[in-house]
Design a protein around this motif. Structure first.
Motif, PDB file in Angstrom:
ATOM      1  N   UNK A 405       0.883  -1.144  -0.197  1.00  0.00           N
ATOM      2  CA  UNK A 405       0.043  -0.084   0.025  1.00  0.00           C
ATOM      3  C   UNK A 405       1.001   1.340   0.021  1.00  0.00           C
ATOM      4  N   UNK A 406       2.127   1.101   0.359  1.00  0.00           N
ATOM      5  CA  UNK A 406       2.894   2.353   0.383  1.00  0.00           C
ATOM      6  C   UNK A 406       3.097   2.898  -1.235  1.00  0.00           C
ATOM      7  N   UNK A 407       3.050   4.034  -1.480  1.00  0.00           N
ATOM      8  CA  UNK A 407       2.837   4.502  -2.972  1.00  0.00           C
ATOM      9  C   UNK A 407       4.566   4.471  -3.391  1.00  0.00           C
ATOM     10  N   UNK A 408       5.313   4.464  -2.622  1.00  0.00           N
ATOM     11  CA  UNK A 408       6.818   4.294  -3.222  1.00  0.00           C
ATOM     12  C   UNK A 408       6.928   2.701  -3.632  1.00  0.00           C
ATOM     13  N   UNK A 409       6.546   1.804  -2.589  1.00  0.00           N
ATOM     14  CA  UNK A 409       6.679   0.525  -3.299  1.00  0.00           C
ATOM     15  C   UNK A 409       5.888   0.106  -4.212  1.00  0.00           C
ATOM     16  N   UNK A 410       4.793   0.756  -4.605  1.00  0.00           N
ATOM     17  CA  UNK A 410       3.832   0.827  -5.574  1.00  0.00           C
ATOM     18  C   UNK A 410       4.619   1.125  -6.803  1.00  0.00           C
ATOM     19  N   UNK A 411       4.934   2.171  -6.726  1.00  0.00           N
ATOM     20  CA  UNK A 411       5.639   2.769  -7.916  1.00  0.00           C
ATOM     21  C   UNK A 411       7.019   1.926  -8.210  1.00  0.00           C
ATOM     22  N   UNK A 470      -0.691   6.692 -14.603  1.00  0.00           N
ATOM     23  CA  UNK A 470      -2.034   5.809 -14.406  1.00  0.00           C
ATOM     24  C   UNK A 470      -2.167   5.441 -12.783  1.00  0.00           C
ATOM     25  N   UNK A 471      -0.885   5.171 -12.501  1.00  0.00           N
ATOM     26  CA  UNK A 471      -0.885   4.388 -11.082  1.00  0.00           C
ATOM     27  C   UNK A 471      -1.247   5.611 -10.161  1.00  0.00           C
ATOM     28  N   UNK A 472      -0.454   6.612 -10.362  1.00  0.00           N
ATOM     29  CA  UNK A 472      -0.615   8.099  -9.519  1.00  0.00           C
ATOM     30  C   UNK A 472      -2.205   8.335  -9.495  1.00  0.00           C
ATOM     31  N   UNK A 476      -4.321   8.709  -6.250  1.00  0.00           N
ATOM     32  CA  UNK A 476      -5.141  10.003  -5.972  1.00  0.00           C
ATOM     33  C   UNK A 476      -6.786   9.594  -5.734  1.00  0.00           C
ATOM     34  N   UNK A 477      -7.120   8.751  -6.574  1.00  0.00           N
ATOM     35  CA  UNK A 477      -8.552   8.468  -6.433  1.00  0.00           C
ATOM     36  C   UNK A 477      -8.886   7.739  -5.133  1.00  0.00           C
ATOM     37  N   UNK A 478      -8.001   7.067  -4.432  1.00  0.00           N
ATOM     38  CA  UNK A 478      -8.411   6.128  -3.311  1.00  0.00           C
ATOM     39  C   UNK A 478      -8.033   7.219  -2.203  1.00  0.00           C
TER      40      UNK A 478
END
Length: 905
Positions: A405-411, A470-472, A476-478
């Motif tokens: 769930x951490x954005x950094x890890x997602x990226x 797209x991920x970003x 943002x949406x969430x």
DNA sequence: GGGGGAAGGACTC
DNA sequence: CCTAGGAGTCCTTCCCCC
């Protein structure tokens, strides 16, 4: 509507009109006593071979106990609810159908039947070969200790297949290993070894090739063969050999009994397929099953009939097919999955014969495509053309992982996938234009997002740039909730395939890339003085919009990770390694900001034919001239008319620039919708046909005016380019070179005409910019004389945006900008213009290359682009019948009365 | 009304 | 104790635009 087969020419004839009572059922299977809380989709599917006589009740109970309370279970429940709702809607619709409607529909379908019947081809002998429990069989072969025990291939998370011992426990493919373990505690789970399976598959395919060189492999373990020709040869051989030698193979004895002139075709077919399977066994020690039928659909169903290690031959007669089909359960038909099965079951349709009986309702409740498909199934029709002509349409990588769930890890994960995908693409010599992101939340909600690139690419950075955006947007949406994912995938579609051996020609993108790499050094020297420096403050960026710092993509880190970063996006401040990347990024960055209002047309096929291509080149050149040279309305109008009189497509509703200016004069206040960000980005560097056709400038905010068509005007650019090269050598003339070198010092290092031509173009721009740019920009920015309509969601007021306000919208700096390619200083503050210019600058390189390459290379280039079968209908698609249905459909759907008139028999 | 892009879903192995 | 895939295709729907 009690229909029975007759002996007439057309077996599928309506004998009488009687109502068939339709049972209303929902998703739950009446055949199964235990329903997993109504979850039909989660119940054991015992359709597979080796799974007869199972205790379904017990198995479903175990599955239920292992699943309840999990996210997966909840998700499945929701899914089933949607299916149930769909069924309800369908049943409601069904109950509203009048007798007259049904009668008419049935008549239409009967007529359609006649059309379909004409397409029936029983002349081919199609074989479907299916290896028995392939992966498991390979593992058992290599480790005989597994032979007599229940085993499966896969992991605790998911099984790929199971052996027949395990199937007796209800353990089957696509079942999670941990559930399988509950069904069969002694189950041995062996990990997949695809390399090994691929090797074995290769051996099998070698054998198949002997029987049909154009056979069609569907996966590692199954394939279709058309053995018609082979049978013919074999027949002749047998006739010959029968005279000389009556001991060919054990199974041939029977055939030979039929004598010299009357060899039994079916026996030969059976023999040949037995021989094929035998050879597979000899070579691999693995058994295969086969289905023999006049088409692929039937062959596939037949191969399942005598599984494992068996074969089934369906006679090539209409009667045999009809008999076979009448009792065939619909769920055995490839293409009818669990959902369609449920829908059909609700209508009381379980066998293909039911499908025929209910053809009126089917045609009224399902889409024409589906109705078409169902009718063909009901009649036992299928594809008879086995040919391996498919081209890959997309490529993707995806990975399931523990919750992230951490954005950094997602990226990071995203980047990892992009790199992997790019590697795959490059190894296969492909580029693609549409980047897609697939995410599955921890609640199993699946989402896909996609965006078109301006250029086809196989560079991971380009893919990542889009995927990241797209991920970003999803993060943002969430927000403020974290985006919790269990799966991420990156996909690239609209592929362009590089033909091996022609790589010297190179793809446009590669060319761009190389050229820009060449320029990289030059740019590096200049960049310190460049306006693209870190002093520009980051402004609008979708990726970072309204997000707390912790959720934003860490550009700083990205810079640090990447020591080669040389450029920075003036809009969102994202670093780029090179101009190519920067340019592409600018495109998308601006596109994103102006979306959804912006409409950027992108060719869906990603390819162009020769005409289109040259049009594009011309348009590109024209556009450039227009953009940088237009100084007056008169010139513009002249250009427009030149354009329309050229062989380029003439847009509809074309109004001239000045016409429109007049209209616009009367409308100084933009509409409400114009408050939305509505930046016009002239379409860019893609070599797609839409480049010519696309609306370069949007009509908004002037909704009521005729669309402003800013067309690529004269072919001056083309002429100019041509005039630079002498026809024979393809090299620029001395005068041109001297002229250029006077302007651009580094052109002295030019090694070939392409580079020189590029410099010529830069030179041209350079010349123009001083005396034309300023006036032109004034022109396009003035509300009374709009050549580019630029609306903005100006925060200030409702006035037509001035150049300044537009620039501020897009985070422009107030200092002048300069092109990193040709180093032109811009007096305009418009990033859009700058971006367009950068595109032009980069394009010129490629355009010159094409123009300067000799005609054979050019031809090769074009041929490569057009020879691929992008537009070719998929083999699964209905061909002639499709046209027939469409024709009939016009009667069906649009002119219900007409069919009555035209329908006689 | 049709074409094209995006999104979602079904289906296959 | 936890644990339900990966890759690909096709079709449908929605929306926008011409």
């Amino acid at each position: 509507m009690n229909i029975t087969p007759t002996e007439s020419k057309n077996s599928f004839v309506v004998k009488s009109q009687e109502e068939i009572p339709i049972k209303l059922e929902t998703g739950s299977a009446p055949s199964s006593n235990v329903k997993i809380a109504g979850l039909k989709t989660m119940e054991i599917n015992d359709g597979k071979a080796g799974m007869d006589g199972l205790d379904k009740e017990y198995i479903n109970q175990v599955i239920f106990n292992a699943s309840k309370g999990t996210s997966f279970f909840d998700h499945q429940q929701k899914r089933q609810q949607r299916i149930d709702q769909k069924i309800q809607e369908m049943m409601t619709m069904c109950s509203q159908l009048t007798e007259a409607q049904k009668k008419t529909a049935e008549e239409k379908m009967d007529m359609f039947t006649l059309v379909l019947e004409k397409e029936r081809d029983l002349s081919r002998t199609i074989v479907h070969i299916d290896m028995d429990a392939f992966y498991a069989a390979v593992e058992m072969r290599d480790d005989p200790s597994l032979k007599e025990i229940p085993m499966a291939v896969g992991s605790l998370s998911m099984l790929s297949t199971s052996n027949y011992h395990a199937r007796k426990f209800g353990v089957r493919a696509a079942m999670p290993g941990f559930i399988a373990k509950k069904l069969c505690p002694n189950l041995i789970i062996v990990p997949c070894n695809f390399k090994k399976y691929t090797e074995v598959s290769k051996q099998v395919r070698e054998i198949m090739r002997d029987y049909d060189p154009d056979f069609l492999p569907m996966s590692l373990d199954e394939a279709y063969l058309d053995i018609t020709d082979f049978l013919q040869q074999r027949k002749q051989q047998l006739v010959k050999q029968n005279l000389a030698d009556d001991k060919i193979e054990d199974s041939t004895t029977e055939v030979l009994k039929y004598g010299h002139l009357e060899l039994d075709t079916n026996s030969i077919v059976e023999m040949v397929v037995k021989e094929l399977r035998h050879r597979i066994f000899q070579k691999t020690q693995l058994t295969a099953s086969a289905g023999i039928a006049p088409n692929m659909m039937l062959a596939k169903v037949c191969s399942d009939k005598n599984k494992p290690n068996g074969q089934f031959c369906l006679q090539s007669t209409k009667e045999a097919v009809k008999d076979f089909i009448t009792t065939l359960p619909v769920k055995k038909v490839p293409g009818i999955g669990p959902v369609q099965e449920q829908l059909l079951r609700a209508l009381g349709i379980t066998t293909c014969w039911d499908l025929w009986k209910q053809r009126a309702v089917v045609s009224l409740l399902f889409s024409p495509n589906s109705a078409n498909f169902y009718m063909r199934v009901a009649m036992g029709l299928g594809c008879t053309e086995v040919k391996n002509d498919s081209t890959r349409k997309s490529k993707s990588v995806e990975e399931t992982f523990g919750e992230i769930c951490e954005p950094k890890k997602l990226y990071n994960k995203c980047e990892e996938l992009c790199r992997e995908l790019a590697e795959d693409l490059q190894s296969e010599g492909m580029t693609g234009k549409v980047v897609g992101l697939k995410i599955k939340t921890v609640k199993f909600d699946l989402r896909t997002r996609s965006m078109s690139l301006q250029y086809p690419t196989s560079d991971w950075r380009n893919i990542f740039r889009v995927a990241k955006q797209l991920l970003s947007a999803e993060i943002t949406l969430a927000y403020p909730e974290p985006l919790k994912l269990r799966l991420m995938g990156v996909r690239i579609a609209n592929l362009i395939h590089e033909v091996p051996g022609e790589s010297q020609q190179g793809l446009m993108t590669d060319f761009f890339y190389q050229k820009n790499q060449e320029k990289h050094n030059i740019q590096n020297n200049k960049k310190q003085e460049s306006e693209f420096s870190t002093e520009i403050q980051p402004q609008l960026s979708l990726s970072n919009l309204n997000l707390p710092v912790s959720l934003q993509f860490d550009d700083h880190q990205s810079i640090q990770n990447n020591r080669n970063v040389s450029f920075c996006c003036p809009v969102c401040h994202q670093p780029s390694q090179d101009l190519y990347e920067l340019n592409g990024h600018l495109d998308e960055c601006l596109t994103l900001q102006s979306s959804p209002l912006m409409n950027v047309h992108v060719g869906s096929k990603g390819i162009v034919d020769k005409t289109e291509f040259s049009d594009c080149v011309r348009a590109k050149t024209d556009k450039k001239l227009h953009t940088w040279s237009s100084t007056s309305l008169e010139t513009f109008d002249e250009n427009c008319s030149t354009y329309s009189s050229n062989n380029l497509e003439t847009p509809k509703n074309k109004t001239t620039y000045s016409d429109n200016a007049d209209t616009l004069l009367n409308k100084s206040v933009p509409s409400e919708s114009s408050k939305k960000l509505n930046m016009v980005v002239t379409n860019r560097t893609s070599f797609s046909k839409h480049l010519v056709k696309s609306e370069l400038y949007r009509k908004e905010p002037f909704q009521n005016t005729t669309n402003v068509v800013v067309s690529p005007a004269v072919s001056k650019g083309m002429e100019y380019v041509r005039s630079m090269d002498t026809p024979n050598t393809g090299r620029p003339n001395t005068e041109s070179v001297n002229k250029i070198e006077a302007f651009i010092p580094w052109s002295k290092t030019a090694k070939n005409s392409a580079v020189l031509s590029d410099k010529i173009e830069c030179c041209e721009s350079l010349k123009n910019k001083t005396y034309e740019m300023e006036s032109f920009n004034k022109l396009r920015m003035t509300p009374n004389q709009p050549s580019v309509s630029m609306a903005s969601n100006s925060l200030h007021n409702e006035e037509f945006p001035t150049s300044n306000s537009v620039c501020q919208e897009f985070g422009c700096v107030t200092e002048s900008l300069s092109c990193p390619v040709c180093d032109i200083q811009f007096k305009s503050q418009s990033l859009v213009l700058l971006n367009e210019h950068i595109d032009n600058c980069l394009n010129k390189v490629a355009i010159k290359e094409i123009l300067s390459s000799d005609s054979s290379d050019y031809g090769k280039f074009v041929k490569r682009k057009t020879s691929r079968s992008y537009e070719k209908p998929s083999r699964k698609k209905i061909k002639t019948q499709d046209i027939a249905l469409r024709h009939i459909d016009e009667y069906f759907c649009k002119k219900p009365q007409k069919i009555k008139e035209s329908h006689c028999e």
